[in-house]
Write a protein that holds these residues in place. Structure first.
Motif, short mmCIF file in Angstrom:
data_model
loop_
_atom_site.label_atom_id
_atom_site.label_comp_id
_atom_site.label_asym_id
_atom_site.label_seq_id
_atom_site.Cartn_x
_atom_site.Cartn_y
_atom_site.Cartn_z
N GLY A 52 4.42 94.15 -50.01
CA GLY A 52 5.57 95.07 -49.78
C GLY A 52 6.69 94.07 -48.67
N SER A 53 6.33 92.66 -48.41
CA SER A 53 7.20 91.95 -47.83
C SER A 53 7.91 90.96 -48.63
CB SER A 53 6.48 91.26 -46.73
OG SER A 53 5.58 90.18 -47.40
N ALA A 54 8.86 90.23 -47.83
CA ALA A 54 9.71 89.40 -48.69
C ALA A 54 9.05 88.00 -48.58
CB ALA A 54 11.12 89.07 -48.24
N ALA A 55 7.60 87.73 -48.42
CA ALA A 55 6.87 86.65 -48.39
C ALA A 55 6.89 86.02 -49.64
CB ALA A 55 5.48 87.10 -47.79
N ILE A 56 7.02 84.71 -49.31
CA ILE A 56 6.92 83.64 -50.48
C ILE A 56 5.37 83.06 -50.32
CG2 ILE A 56 7.68 81.48 -51.60
CD1 ILE A 56 10.48 82.09 -50.35
N ARG A 57 4.43 83.53 -51.03
CA ARG A 57 2.99 83.07 -50.73
C ARG A 57 2.55 81.56 -51.33
NH1 ARG A 57 3.50 88.19 -52.98
NH2 ARG A 57 3.47 89.70 -51.60
N TYR A 58 1.87 80.85 -50.52
CA TYR A 58 1.38 79.79 -50.68
C TYR A 58 -0.11 79.53 -50.31
CZ TYR A 58 6.53 78.44 -50.69
OH TYR A 58 7.63 78.35 -51.09
N GLY A 59 -1.02 78.55 -51.15
CA GLY A 59 -2.02 78.48 -50.81
C GLY A 59 -2.63 77.16 -50.77
N ILE A 60 -3.59 76.81 -49.99
CA ILE A 60 -4.24 75.36 -50.38
C ILE A 60 -5.76 75.82 -50.52
CG2 ILE A 60 -4.98 73.36 -49.28
CD1 ILE A 60 -2.63 73.83 -47.22
N GLU A 61 -6.50 75.42 -51.70
CA GLU A 61 -7.81 75.66 -51.97
C GLU A 61 -8.29 74.59 -52.63
OE1 GLU A 61 -11.27 76.91 -52.42
OE2 GLU A 61 -9.83 78.29 -51.50
N PRO A 62 -9.49 74.11 -52.17
CA PRO A 62 -10.35 72.70 -52.52
C PRO A 62 -11.05 73.01 -53.82
CG PRO A 62 -11.38 73.57 -50.69
CD PRO A 62 -10.17 74.32 -50.75
N HIS A 63 -11.16 74.42 -54.18
CA HIS A 63 -12.05 74.51 -55.38
C HIS A 63 -11.22 74.86 -56.50
CE1 HIS A 63 -14.67 75.12 -51.72
NE2 HIS A 63 -15.71 74.36 -52.65
N ARG A 64 -11.21 74.30 -57.52
CA ARG A 64 -10.40 74.62 -58.90
C ARG A 64 -10.52 76.10 -59.16
NH1 ARG A 64 -6.84 71.44 -60.79
NH2 ARG A 64 -7.86 69.41 -59.97
N PRO A 65 -11.74 76.52 -59.38
CA PRO A 65 -11.78 77.81 -60.12
C PRO A 65 -10.97 78.73 -59.19
CG PRO A 65 -13.95 76.56 -60.36
CD PRO A 65 -13.06 75.73 -59.52
N ALA A 66 -11.36 78.73 -58.11
CA ALA A 66 -10.66 79.84 -56.97
C ALA A 66 -9.11 79.38 -56.78
CB ALA A 66 -11.26 79.37 -55.54
N ALA A 67 -8.71 78.13 -57.01
CA ALA A 67 -7.31 77.92 -57.05
C ALA A 67 -6.61 78.72 -58.38
CB ALA A 67 -6.98 76.39 -56.95
N ARG A 68 -7.45 78.50 -59.58
CA ARG A 68 -6.64 79.17 -60.61
C ARG A 68 -6.57 80.43 -60.56
NH1 ARG A 68 -10.77 76.45 -63.73
NH2 ARG A 68 -9.90 74.34 -64.06
N ARG A 69 -7.70 81.23 -59.94
CA ARG A 69 -7.56 82.74 -59.63
C ARG A 69 -6.55 82.88 -58.54
NH1 ARG A 69 -13.12 81.84 -59.54
NH2 ARG A 69 -13.13 82.14 -57.49
N ALA A 70 -6.21 82.15 -57.55
CA ALA A 70 -5.05 82.30 -56.58
C ALA A 70 -3.92 82.13 -57.25
CB ALA A 70 -5.38 81.50 -55.21
N ALA A 71 -3.54 81.24 -58.04
CA ALA A 71 -2.45 81.41 -58.83
C ALA A 71 -1.99 82.59 -59.42
CB ALA A 71 -2.36 80.12 -59.78
N THR A 72 -2.74 83.59 -59.59
CA THR A 72 -2.08 84.86 -60.06
C THR A 72 -1.51 85.73 -59.04
OG1 THR A 72 -4.44 85.96 -59.90
CG2 THR A 72 -3.86 84.58 -62.08
N HIS A 73 -2.02 85.56 -57.70
CA HIS A 73 -1.41 86.25 -56.64
C HIS A 73 -0.57 85.29 -55.78
CE1 HIS A 73 -4.60 89.27 -57.37
NE2 HIS A 73 -5.53 88.14 -57.44
N LEU A 74 -0.38 84.22 -55.90
CA LEU A 74 0.52 83.44 -55.01
C LEU A 74 1.46 82.55 -55.68
CD1 LEU A 74 -2.40 81.96 -52.62
CD2 LEU A 74 -1.33 83.99 -52.55
#
Length: 170
Positions: A52-74
Motif C-alpha cells: 500500500g505504499s509508494a515503495a520501489i522494492r529491491y532485494g539482494i539474495e545470494p541464492h538463485r532459487p530464492a532470488a527467482r521467487r523474490a523477483a515476483t514481489h520486488l
C-alpha cells in the motif's frame, strides 16, 4: 569424523505474516522511495512491509532459487553476496537487514560467534538520513560491537520480538 561443509544454509525463517505485523510500526513516505531487503529470501517480508505504499522494492539474495521467487514481489533483485553488491550511498529509505545465511554441514554445531557489525558496516552507508533500518537479529548476534555501532550510527532504536517462539528479535 564428518567434515563441515562450506555450503550455506538459507536465511533463518521469518514467521509468516511478520511483514504485515511490522508494517503497523512504520510510517512510510507517501512519495516514491527505495526499500531494500538483504537477504531478501522470497521477497514476501519486504512486500508485506511496504504494501500500500509508494515503495520501489529491491532485494539482494545470494541464492538463485530464492532470488527467482523474490523477483515476483520486488522491482529488482541482485543475485550476489552482500559484500559484492553495489548500492549508492544515502539512497535507501527503508533498509531491511534479514538474518544472514550461515555455513552448515554434517556434524557442525550452530555458530554462536557471529557478529552483525561487519554486515551493518556494509549496509549503513546505503541508508538515507532519516531512513529506517529494520535489523532482524538473534539475541546472540547483539554483540557489544553491534550495539556500539548501532548506538553510534542510529538516532533511535526500538527492540521487538517477532513471536514468542521465534529466535529472532528486531
Amino acid at each position: 569424523m564428518a567434515r563441515p561443509s562450506s555450503a550455506l544454509a538459507g536465511p533463518a525463517a521469518i514467521p509468516a505474516g511478520a511483514g504485515l505485523r511490522l508494517r503497523r510500526l512504520l510510517s512510510l513516505p507517501e512519495t516514491p522511495f527505495a526499500a531494500l531487503a538483504t537477504p531478501c529470501a522470497d521477497g514476501q517480508l519486504l512486500a508485506g512491509l511496504t504494501v500500500g505504499s509508494a515503495a520501489i522494492r529491491y532485494g539482494i539474495e545470494p541464492h538463485r532459487p530464492a532470488a527467482r521467487r523474490a523477483a515476483t514481489h520486488l522491482s529488482r533483485v541482485l543475485v550476489c553476496d552482500l559484500k559484492d553488491a553495489r548500492v549508492s550511498h544515502d539512497e535507501v529509505s527503508l533498509l531491511v537487514l534479514g538474518p544472514a545465511a550461515r555455513p552448515v554441514g554434517a556434524g557442525s554445531a550452530p555458530r554462536r560467534d557471529v557478529a552483525e557489525a561487519p554486515r551493518l558496516r556494509v549496509v549503513l552507508p546505503w541508508l538515507r538520513p532519516g531512513g529506517v533500518l529494520l535489523a532482524l537479529l538473534a539475541p546472540a548476534e547483539l554483540t557489544p560491537a553491534t550495539i556500539k555501532l548501532l548506538s553510534a550510527r542510529c538516532e533511535a532504536a526500538t527492540a521487538c520480538r517477532l513471536s514468542s517462539s521465534a529466535m529472532s528479535a528486531l
